[in-house]
Scaffold this active site. Structure first.
Site, PDB file in Angstrom:
ATOM      1  CG  ASP A  12      -2.163   0.958   1.355  1.00  0.00           C
ATOM      2  OD1 ASP A  12      -2.098   1.493  -0.047  1.00  0.00           O
ATOM      3  OD2 ASP A  12      -2.640   1.081   2.468  1.00  0.00           O
ATOM      4  CG  ASP A 106      -3.097   3.851  -3.151  1.00  0.00           C
ATOM      5  OD1 ASP A 106      -4.285   3.362  -3.733  1.00  0.00           O
ATOM      6  OD2 ASP A 106      -3.331   4.850  -2.581  1.00  0.00           O
ATOM      7  CD  GLU A 107      -5.389  -1.063  -1.285  1.00  0.00           C
ATOM      8  OE1 GLU A 107      -5.142  -1.462  -0.205  1.00  0.00           O
ATOM      9  OE2 GLU A 107      -6.342  -0.019  -1.109  1.00  0.00           O
TER      10      GLU A 107
END
Length: 355
Positions: A12, A106-107
Site C-alpha cells: 500500500d 495505489d495498492e
C-alpha cells in the site's frame, strides 16, 4: 511433514496522491498538503502525513480541514500523473510474480509463494519491492506479509508510513484474538458499532460466537466473520479481477433543493458516466443514484433493467425515476450515478428486476 502456507504480500503506497505532489514539487515537501479543492464545496481527496497530524483526512470537507490545519496547502489533483506512477509500481510487482491483484491505483495483493526470483522469504521480497519502488518513483510504500489476504491487508497498515510488518503462521491465532474489531478488514463502522453492542470488541470475542448466531445477525457476511476470526481466508490472489462498476459524482457549487435544478445538473453527470462506460468497456444493467444531503447523510436508490445501460436518454430517464423516490428533506450537496451488475454475454442470462 510441515504444513505449507501461502505467502501473501499486501503493498500500500503511503499517502499516494499527496506523496506524488511532494515528490514532483520540492517546495511542498515536509509541509501539510491536501489534494483537492480549497473552496467551501471542496473535499480532501488525500492528505500528506504532515497534514494528518492535525486530523486532516481524505473525504473530509475542505472547510473543516482548513479549520483543523490553518497552514494547509491545497493542491489540485493530477489523475493522469497518478496513473502514470501507478503503472510503474504495478510493473515492479510483476518483476516478482504474475499473481498481482490491484485493489486500487495505489495498492495490490501479491502471491509470492512461488515467485520469479525463487526467493524463499516473502519478507525479503517485500523489502526488495519497497526498495525498487523507492528507486524508480522516489516514493515510499508499506507492506504487510502473512498467510492470506485478510491478514496481509491488516499488516500493511501496522507500521505506516514506510512500514514492513509480518504476521507469521505461528502468531496468527494470538494476533487475531488481540486485534480490535475496528481493525478487521471488511468490518466497517456500522458493523463495528453493531458488534460493540453485542459485546464483541476484539477477535477473541468474535471467535466464541457460533456460525449460526453470526449468520442470524449479519446474514451472508456471518460466515466471513466466523472464518476470519479463526484466521481462515482461502480467497486466491486474482490477477484477472473484474471491474464491478463504473461511477461518477458531482458536488454542486451550492446546495440544491429544487428537483428541476438537480435534474438539469444530472444531465452532465449522466454524460460523464456514459463517457466512462465507453472508455472502460464495462456493460451493466443496474443504475444506482446516490444523493448526499447538506448534513453529509447519504441515500441511494437502484434499479435493474433487462437491457444494457448504454444510451444517455435511457440513463437519464432511469436516474429521474430514482430521484423521484428520494425525499428532499433537506438540500443536496452531491449527486452520483453508478452502473453495475455486469452483463456476461458468454452465458445465458437469467434476468431479474431489483428495486
Amino acid at each position: 511433514m510441515e504444513e505449507e502456507y501461502r505467502k501473501i504480500i499486501h503493498v500500500d503506497m503511503d499517502a499516494f496522491f499527496a506523496s506524488v505532489e511532494q515528490k514532483d514539487n520540492p517546495e511542498l515537501r515536509n509541509k501539510p498538503i491536501a489534494v483537492g479543492g480549497s473552496g467551501d464545496r471542496g473535499v480532501v481527496a488525500a492528505a500528506s502525513y504532515e497534514a494528518r497530524k492535525f486530523g486532516v483526512r481524505s473525504a473530509m470537507p475542505s472547510s473543516i480541514a482548513k479549520r483543523r490545519c490553518p497552514n494547509l496547502i491545497f493542491v489540485k489533483g493530477r489523475h493522469d500523473r497518478y496513473k502514470e506512477v501507478s503503472k510503474q509500481i504495478m510493473s515492479i510487482f510483476h518483476e516478482f510474480t504474475d499473481l498481482v491483484e490491484p485493489l486500487s491505483i495505489d495498492e495490490a495483493f501479491l502471491d509470492v509463494t512461488h515467485n520469479k526470483k525463487n526467493l524463499p522469504s516473502a519478507s525479503l521480497i517485500a523489502k526488495e519491492i519497497k526498495e525498487r519502488i523507492k528507486e524508480v518513483t522516489g516514493l515510499t510504500a508499506s507492506a504487510g506479509i502473512s498467510v492470506n489476504k485478510f491478514l496481509a491487508k491488516i499488516a500493511s497498515d501496522y507500521q505506516k508510513p514506510d512500514g514492513l510488518f509480518v504476521i507469521p503462521p505461528k502468531d496468527v491465532e494470538q494476533f487475531i484474538e488481540q486485534l480490535s474489531i475496528d481493525k478487521f478488514f471488511g468490518v466497517g463502522k456500522v458493523t463495528a458499532d453493531k458488534m460493540h453492542q453485542l459485546g464483541i470488541f476484539r477477535g477473541k470475542d468474535l471467535k466464541v460466537r457460533s456460525l449460526a448466531e453470526l449468520t442470524r445477525v449479519f446474514g451472508k457476511a456471518g460466515l466471513y466473520y466466523y472464518q476470519i476470526s479463526r484466521g481462515v481466508d482461502n480467497r486466491p490472489v486474482n490477477p484477472n479481477r473484474v471491474r464491478k462498476s463504473v461511477s461518477t459524482e458531482h458536488t454542486f457549487h451550492a446546495d440544491l433543493s429544487n428537483k428541476d435544478l438537480i435534474r438539469k445538473d444530472m444531465i452532465a453527470t449522466a454524460e460523464d458516466l456514459l463517457r466512462r462506460l465507453k472508455k472502460s468497456g464495462f456493460r451493466g444493467r443496474t443504475l444506482s443514484l446516490k444523493v448526499k444531503y447538506s448534513s453529509f447523510e447519504q441515500v441511494t436508490r437502484s434499479k435493474t433493467i433487462l437491457q444494457e445501460l448504454n444510451r444517455l436518454d435511457q440513463i437519464l430517464n432511469l436516474a429521474n425515476e430514482l430521484l423521484n423516490q428520494i425525499e428532499l428533506k433537506e438540500s443536496i450537496r452531491l449527486l452520483g450515478l453508478t452502473v453495475s451488475n455486469q452483463i456476461n454475454f458468454s452465458e445465458p442470462q437469467q434476468l431479474t428486476l431489483d428495486f
